[in-house]
Structures are given as C-alpha cells and as structure tokens.
Design a protein around this motif. Structure first.
Motif, PDB file in Angstrom:
ATOM      1  N   ARG A  43       8.826 -11.277   7.835  1.00  0.00           N
ATOM      2  CA  ARG A  43       8.165 -10.532   9.022  1.00  0.00           C
ATOM      3  C   ARG A  43       7.264  -9.373   8.527  1.00  0.00           C
ATOM      4  O   ARG A  43       7.566  -8.310   8.901  1.00  0.00           O
ATOM      5  N   PHE A  44       6.417  -9.618   7.718  1.00  0.00           N
ATOM      6  CA  PHE A  44       5.440  -8.703   7.221  1.00  0.00           C
ATOM      7  C   PHE A  44       4.618  -8.411   8.466  1.00  0.00           C
ATOM      8  O   PHE A  44       3.952  -9.178   8.809  1.00  0.00           O
ATOM      9  N   ASN A  45       4.253  -7.100   8.327  1.00  0.00           N
ATOM     10  CA  ASN A  45       3.333  -6.630   9.283  1.00  0.00           C
ATOM     11  C   ASN A  45       2.563  -5.140   8.653  1.00  0.00           C
ATOM     12  O   ASN A  45       3.264  -4.201   8.730  1.00  0.00           O
TER      13      ASN A  45
ATOM     14  N   ASP B 182       0.965  -1.235   0.027  1.00  0.00           N
ATOM     15  CA  ASP B 182      -0.043   0.136   0.072  1.00  0.00           C
ATOM     16  C   ASP B 182       0.842   1.317  -0.084  1.00  0.00           C
ATOM     17  O   ASP B 182       1.827   1.372   0.691  1.00  0.00           O
ATOM     18  N   LEU B 183       0.452   2.209  -0.707  1.00  0.00           N
ATOM     19  CA  LEU B 183       1.054   3.705  -0.725  1.00  0.00           C
ATOM     20  C   LEU B 183       0.096   4.222   0.324  1.00  0.00           C
ATOM     21  O   LEU B 183      -1.107   4.518   0.070  1.00  0.00           O
ATOM     22  N   CYS B 184       0.918   4.916   1.413  1.00  0.00           N
ATOM     23  CA  CYS B 184       0.031   5.640   2.264  1.00  0.00           C
ATOM     24  C   CYS B 184       0.461   7.282   2.340  1.00  0.00           C
ATOM     25  O   CYS B 184       1.522   7.777   2.189  1.00  0.00           O
ATOM     26  N   ILE B 185      -0.685   8.151   1.868  1.00  0.00           N
ATOM     27  CA  ILE B 185      -0.362   9.335   1.706  1.00  0.00           C
ATOM     28  C   ILE B 185      -0.925   9.879   3.253  1.00  0.00           C
ATOM     29  O   ILE B 185      -1.820   9.852   3.653  1.00  0.00           O
TER      30      ILE B 185
ATOM     31  N   PHE C  96      13.244  -2.062   5.568  1.00  0.00           N
ATOM     32  CA  PHE C  96      13.642  -3.355   4.718  1.00  0.00           C
ATOM     33  C   PHE C  96      12.980  -4.517   5.420  1.00  0.00           C
ATOM     34  O   PHE C  96      12.709  -5.528   4.754  1.00  0.00           O
ATOM     35  N   ARG C  97      12.984  -4.837   6.755  1.00  0.00           N
ATOM     36  CA  ARG C  97      12.635  -5.859   7.498  1.00  0.00           C
ATOM     37  C   ARG C  97      11.128  -5.929   7.133  1.00  0.00           C
ATOM     38  O   ARG C  97      10.747  -7.140   6.968  1.00  0.00           O
ATOM     39  N   GLY C  98      10.247  -4.949   6.962  1.00  0.00           N
ATOM     40  CA  GLY C  98       8.734  -5.141   6.593  1.00  0.00           C
ATOM     41  C   GLY C  98       8.614  -5.170   5.298  1.00  0.00           C
ATOM     42  O   GLY C  98       7.466  -5.747   4.830  1.00  0.00           O
ATOM     43  N   LEU C  99       9.446  -4.555   4.307  1.00  0.00           N
ATOM     44  CA  LEU C  99       9.261  -4.799   2.928  1.00  0.00           C
ATOM     45  C   LEU C  99       9.675  -6.214   2.368  1.00  0.00           C
ATOM     46  O   LEU C  99       8.828  -6.775   1.474  1.00  0.00           O
ATOM     47  N   ASP C 100      10.700  -6.784   2.837  1.00  0.00           N
ATOM     48  CA  ASP C 100      11.074  -7.993   2.210  1.00  0.00           C
ATOM     49  C   ASP C 100      12.333  -8.502   3.085  1.00  0.00           C
ATOM     50  O   ASP C 100      13.564  -8.234   2.701  1.00  0.00           O
ATOM     51  N   ASN C 101      12.138  -8.917   4.296  1.00  0.00           N
ATOM     52  CA  ASN C 101      13.242  -9.391   5.262  1.00  0.00           C
ATOM     53  C   ASN C 101      14.105 -10.479   4.526  1.00  0.00           C
ATOM     54  O   ASN C 101      15.334 -10.394   4.625  1.00  0.00           O
TER      55      ASN C 101
ATOM     56  N   ALA D 187       3.586  -3.284   3.753  1.00  0.00           N
ATOM     57  CA  ALA D 187       3.351  -4.259   3.034  1.00  0.00           C
ATOM     58  C   ALA D 187       2.854  -5.339   3.517  1.00  0.00           C
ATOM     59  O   ALA D 187       3.050  -5.694   4.818  1.00  0.00           O
ATOM     60  N   HIS D 188       1.730  -6.296   3.011  1.00  0.00           N
ATOM     61  CA  HIS D 188       1.333  -7.398   3.340  1.00  0.00           C
ATOM     62  C   HIS D 188       2.014  -8.736   2.952  1.00  0.00           C
ATOM     63  O   HIS D 188       2.408  -8.636   1.856  1.00  0.00           O
ATOM     64  N   GLY D 189       1.966  -9.657   3.712  1.00  0.00           N
ATOM     65  CA  GLY D 189       2.665 -10.963   3.652  1.00  0.00           C
ATOM     66  C   GLY D 189       2.776 -11.618   5.031  1.00  0.00           C
ATOM     67  O   GLY D 189       2.128 -11.653   5.611  1.00  0.00           O
TER      68      GLY D 189
END
Length: 702
Positions: free
Chosen positions: A92-94, A39-42, A291-296, A81-83
C-alpha cells in the motif's frame, strides 16, 4: 532553517534506527523491505511547509539511510515511501502520504483528521483498491529530532523485590487534572507526577510501584471525535518511542525524566503500560500514517492468500507482525529506549497473548518472549502481561514463561463473587488467597506472578463494584452494548448513589473486605488509583472514551471524612503486608511443618477445625480461617491468622489450637488501629468482614 539544506544527503549509516544527532548532523535510518525509494521530507519550524525532499541515498540490508550535515535538535521531518500500490499482495505504498518515522522520539502535535490521510479515495466504489493523490502532510504531526542528554545525577532504580511490590495503577492525565493545588499548565502532565504532594500520597499508602497507563503518543479516533468524545485510555498508538504530546508541559521530554527521577528518589518504581500488539491505523480502510505506507506486508500480519486483509486478533483492526525480525527489533529497541533513556523499571504488555503468537498460535517460547528474557537490560525489569486477546486460543492466563507476571482476572472475579455471597465459592477463594497456585505453580514460578486486583482501569472501580449491579455506559454513545455485562457486582439494595445509612455501611464493609483480600493474598497486589478513597465512574465499566470527570480522579472527594478514613485503612493494610513476610509472595505454600503443630499454611472453619474434603465442597459455606507462617529470615516464626466471614450475619470464630495468645491487628469492620491482646479463644467476626491476628505486634502498630 538555521543551516543550508544540501541538494542531496550523504550516505550515512544503517544504525541506529530513526533520527540520531551526533553533534554535527543527523543520521536517518528506516526499515522497508519492499519500498523502491524513501524520501526524507524537511519542514519549517512551524511544521506547515515542506522545504526540502531528499531521497535516502543508500539501502543496506533493507535499511534505508542517509546523513544530513549541520542539522540538529528541533528539526521537523517526515518520510515518503515509493513502491507498488497493490493491496491484494499486501502493498500500500503511496508517496503522496507523509509518514511518521517509526523511531520518532517526539511528535510536533496531534494528528488532525482529513480525507487526505487515507491512501485510497474515500467514497470510491473500489474502496481501498482506489488510490488517493492528495498530500497528507498538513494533517500529520511531524517527527522532531531530539537531544537525549539529561542529568540523572545519582538516580538508581529502587529494584523493589517482587515479594515486596504493591502496584498503583494510574493515568497520567486523570491522576492530576483535577488537582487545584497545582498550576493549571502542570495538571494532566508528567510534571504533576513529580509533585511532592502526589509522591507523599503514595508514600503514606505504602505503594512501591506506579503503573502508568499508555504514555506513548496515541491517536484520537475519528469515530470518537464525531460523538464529542476522546480516546482517554490511549490504547491506540501513533508512536512506540514518542511520549504523548499532551502529557508534556513546558519542560518537554525532560518532564517525564524528572518525574521518574523524583519517584525513584522516594523509592517508588515506574512501570509503563505498553501497546505493541497493534497500531492506530485500523484495518484496510484505515489511514496511511506510518507502517502501512512504509511496508505494510512486513509490519502487519496479513491473511495468507488474501493479503488485502489484516489478521485481527486484537479487536483493533490489525495485528503487528512481531514475528518479523525487523518488527521485533523495533519493539525491543522501543523497550530498551524507555528503560535506558527514561530509567523505566518495567512494562505491562497490553494483550500480551498476541505478542506471544507464532504461526500455530500462542507459544510461551515465542521469539518475543525469548528476545526479552535473554536481553541483559529488559530481563532484569518487572515484566507483566495481560494474558489474553480475542483470537483463537487467546486466553492464556498462567501460561506465560517464567520471568513474567500476569494480570489475574480469575482473582478479580473470584474475590468479587465470594464477597457478594455467591454459593460454592469457598474453595476457589482459598486458591486465590494462595497465589493462584493452580495457575502459576509450575516451571519454578513464584506467587508474585499473579497480579491480584479487584478493580483496574478496565471495568468498574471498587466503589462501583459495591454500588451497581448493572453497567451504565450510556455516555459512551454505544447504546450500552460496550463493556462486560457480567461484573460480579452488587448494589446491596439501591442502584447507584444512596443516602441509606444501612446500605452505605454494608457497601463500606464489603469494600474494606475486598481491599484486605487483595493486600493479604499471596501474589502481587494492585490498587486502582482512587480506589483508596472511593472514586466512582458512575457505573461506567468501559470509560475508555471519557476524558472528563467520569474518569478523572477527584481529589476534592478524597478530603471527606469517609474518604480519609478509607485511605488510612488502605495504608494500614499495606503496612501490615510489609511487616509480615507470611503475607507476601516469597514461595508457594504446601502445608510444610515449620515446628511442631505450626505449618506454613493451614485451613480451618469457624469452629477452629481443619477443613475436610467434604467441607471444602459445601456450597453454602462462607466462613474461612487461614493460618500462614514464615520463619522471617531467622529462628523466630511469624504466624498470621485471617478469620473471614462473607456471610451477612456476625459469626463466632474459635481460634485453632495453635497459640494461647493472639494479637488483633485488623478488623475490617471498624476504623480504629488495633493491637490488642486476645486470650479468650474465640472472637465474633461481623458479616462481610475480615479479622487478622498474629503472634506479635509490628512496630508500626505499637
């Protein structure tokens, strides 16, 4: 908001990465191989309220992308990021955690510590295997869309040859925060680097290149704030593209560009100390901020078979996975961004050995080195590595590929030991004077590959090398357990400050001798900011957390008669180096005969006799004469003679039978400028000092 936010984003493009304004809107692109949705959050202009959350609608080759029409510079945003949240498999997606765009060019401010920054529930008995559902957005800085346009005018890189380079290592905040002659809002910022007084100081010294400690946005570590301290050095990166917000004054990003432009106009290069070996998020118990949340599993090196844990070859909790093509691309994009958007002239790579690691360990042919050395932009810049890390086989001094220079701690330690008077140091000292050929004379590398220094940000200042035998790091709050215990230093009679005239005179002579050694050795000399006038850190050899007068450069102290004298002395040293190619780093010397009786390098004792193999092994010998010669680009030959006495008492030196007349250019034991003719055939060299002679007088001393 000055535009209407649509219900959904347009597909946009997977390139370029990050947020890119094209005059009509902004394209967003971010890598994640394992996310199911991003998601892009504005956010509103204050960065406090999330006003829209829009999924990036497309994913091409693991690049998630979308386009927001009518958006422009100044827009504040973040990512979610969802996953899977499955630490045992490295995921470690949250989506409750707002994430900084890895390619963000500007951050809205500092990170504010809160429990919600962590992807797991702090205090849970399951530790990082638990899951936290609180929104972290209020605590996280927002990325800011920027406009890159800047009028560079006729700016050109100085392109100083390596053999002519003299480096000045400085800290953006520390170099100017105590300057009363600057407006308060400019002190400690990039704008202060553009100040004519600072540039004039560099020109009077003769330095050609400023090396700035990390300028990327960095984290204020929670454990330091808890002690009332701050991360001063900046080796804890939050972003690889955005400058540290506290270094920006009202001119914003252009302050840094203007500083580079004005330094270039004065013929001075700018090198950045960059940190790509780790991120600020620490180990598995650290916060989820980017980075941890985007794709650890992609961004970090994880323990094979137990991906919950991080490989930690940096001592900072994690290791960036530059072996991954997208992570390597990000590092290359970052380097090119600084080089092209800010006209940076080169880079010093923190823990460079980590960046050269492949599956089997350090490899000078690793993808990281190959990517840089084939790059048409980066390969032409000055590239310097800190050639070690804490991992297995982590000490790699001399093993980097051609094209890279390396910080030479063997030079630092060897020079300190020789001038301290340690036994058995003469042969090693000669090797350091010769560009450390034992380490670098391979694969057609040049002497400039050795970055020669006796003091840097990491360790004692030069003043402290001659004032303290032990480290004094009590202010760091670690019970003195941090920092190196062996500094090869000496206090010469009293620990720390003293009014003893004899001790002060001795310290001054040793300090001046060390400075002469740095400037007259083959290799690339580096001077720590403030060492030219005696800056002290009060014996602290690990001042990473001292954002105060322990670390700041005291320009008031630089105005004392003693400080001015030392500054002028350093200027003379650099002037002599610039005037004699025999003192520079063109090529390694092998004793080749240039004309009858004159070789490019020769070694003598104080009697003017060439040193035999047995003499080199004499452990108590502390005197040395080195003769270097160079054709100076024509038929004339420049000959330089250094008479070195590391003993305590004066010593008579007999000139080698080379010339009938020598001109004294420097006596490190005295202050005045010298250019006198010497015909006596011998000279007395004071203890702990150097005298330099040549067969001509340069114009600068006439």
């Amino acid at each position: 908001m000055f535009f209407e936010i649509p219900d959904r984003l347009m597909p946009g493009h997977p390139f370029p990465m990050g947020a890119t304004y094209d005059g009509q809107g902004v394209n967003f692109a971010v890598f994640s191989a394992n996310a199911g949705k991003i998601d892009l959050c504005i956010f509103d202009a204050a960065g406090r309220k999330e006003v829209a959350r829009l999924p990036l609608p497309d994913c091409t080759n693991e690049i998630w992308h979308g386009y927001l029409p009518e958006a422009g510079p100044g827009l504040l945003y973040g990512l979610r990021a969802h996953g899977p949240y499955d630490p045992h498999r490295g995921h470690r997606f949250n989506p409750n955690k707002l994430l900084i765009d890895p390619y963000a060019k500007l951050l809205s401010g500092p990170l504010r510590w809160a429990d919600a920054l962590f992807g797991y529930r702090l205090g849970s008995p399951r530790v990082d295997l638990s899951f936290d559902r609180r929104d972290s957005a209020p605590a996280l800085p927002k990325a800011v869309v920027v406009e890159e346009a800047f009028n560079w005018g006729d700016d050109r890189r100085p392109c100083v040859p390596w053999s002519k380079t003299v480096i000045y290592e400085a800290h953006v905040r520390g170099i100017s925060i105590m300057r009363d002659d600057l407006r308060a809002d400019l002190r400690g910022t990039f704008a202060a680097l553009a100040n004519p007084r600072f540039i004039d100081h560099l020109l009077k010294l003769g330095v050609t290149t400023v090396e700035l400690m990390p300028v990327n946005a960095f984290m204020q570590d929670h454990f330091l704030l808890g002690r009332g301290l701050r991360n001063y050095w900046g080796y804890s990166p939050l972003s690889f593209f955005a400058p540290e917000p506290t270094y920006l004054s009202k001119g914003g990003l252009h302050d840094m560009r203007m500083a580079v432009r004005r330094l270039h106009a004065a013929g001075i290069e700018v090198i950045l100390d960059v940190v790509y070996n780790h991120t600020s998020s620490g180990n598995e118990k650290g916060p989820t901020i980017c980075f941890r949340g985007l794709d650890n599993a992609s961004y970090f090196r994880l323990v094979p078979g137990n991906e919950r844990y991080y490989i930690n070859e940096t001592g900072c909790g994690n290791t960036l996975n530059v072996s991954h093509p997208r992570v390597l691309q990000m590092v290359m994009d970052s380097l090119r961004y600084w080089a092209e958007s800010y006209h940076i002239d080169g880079f010093r790579f923190d823990l460079g050995a980590t960046l050269g690691r492949e599956g089997a360990g350090f490899d000078p042919g690793s993808g990281f080195f190959d990517a840089i050395l084939q790059d048409p932009v980066l390969s032409r810049l000055k590239l310097i590595s800190e050639p070690w890390d804490i991992g297995p086989g982590g000490y790699q001094l001399g093993n980097h590929p051609p094209g890279f220079a390396e910080w030479n701690d063997k030079f630092r330690d060897g020079v300190r030991r020789f001038w301290r008077g340690d036994s058995g140091q003469r042969a090693d000292f000669a090797a350091r004077l010769s560009g450390s050929a034992d380490l670098f004379n391979r694969r057609h590398r040049k002497p400039w590959a050795s970055i020669n220094y006796v003091a840097s940000h990491d360790g004692f200042t030069l003043q402290d090398v001659v004032s303290y035998t032990e480290k004094h790091n009590e202010a760091n709050g670690e019970n003195g357990n941090d920092g190196h215990s062996e500094n090869y230093s000496a206090n010469w009679g009293v620990e720390g400050p003293t009014d003893g005239r004899g001790i002060l005179e001795l310290r001054n002579r040793v300090r001046r001798a060390m400075l002469a050694t740095v400037m007259f050795a083959q290799g690339t000399p580096m001077l720590l900011a403030g060492d030219e006038f005696g800056r002290t850190q009060r014996g602290n050899n690990n001042a990473y957390c001292q954002d105060n007068e322990i670390s700041w450069v005291d320009w008031h102290a630089a105005q004392t008669p003693e400080a001015k004298s030392l500054t002028a002395y350093v200027g003379r040293l650099i002037t002599l180096r610039h005037n004699f190619e025999a003192m520079q780093a063109q090529r390694f010397l092998h004793g080749d005969e240039l004309e009858p009786g004159i070789r490019d390098v020769a070694w003598y004792d104080e009697r003017g006799k060439e040193l035999s193999s047995d003499a080199w092994q004499n452990p108590e010998a502390r005197a040395l004469t080195v003769q270097r010669a160079n054709t100076n680009g024509g038929d004339a030959i420049d000959i330089v003679l250094m008479c070195i006495n590391a003993g305590h008492d004066p010593l008579s030196f007999i000139f080698p039978d080379l010339l009938s007349t020598w001109y004294l250019l420097l006596d490190s034991a005295v202050d005045e400028t010298l250019a006198q003719e010497m015909r006596d055939g011998s000279v007395e060299v004071q203890g702990h000092s150097v005298m330099v002679f040549a067969n001509r007088i340069p114009k600068a001393l006439r």
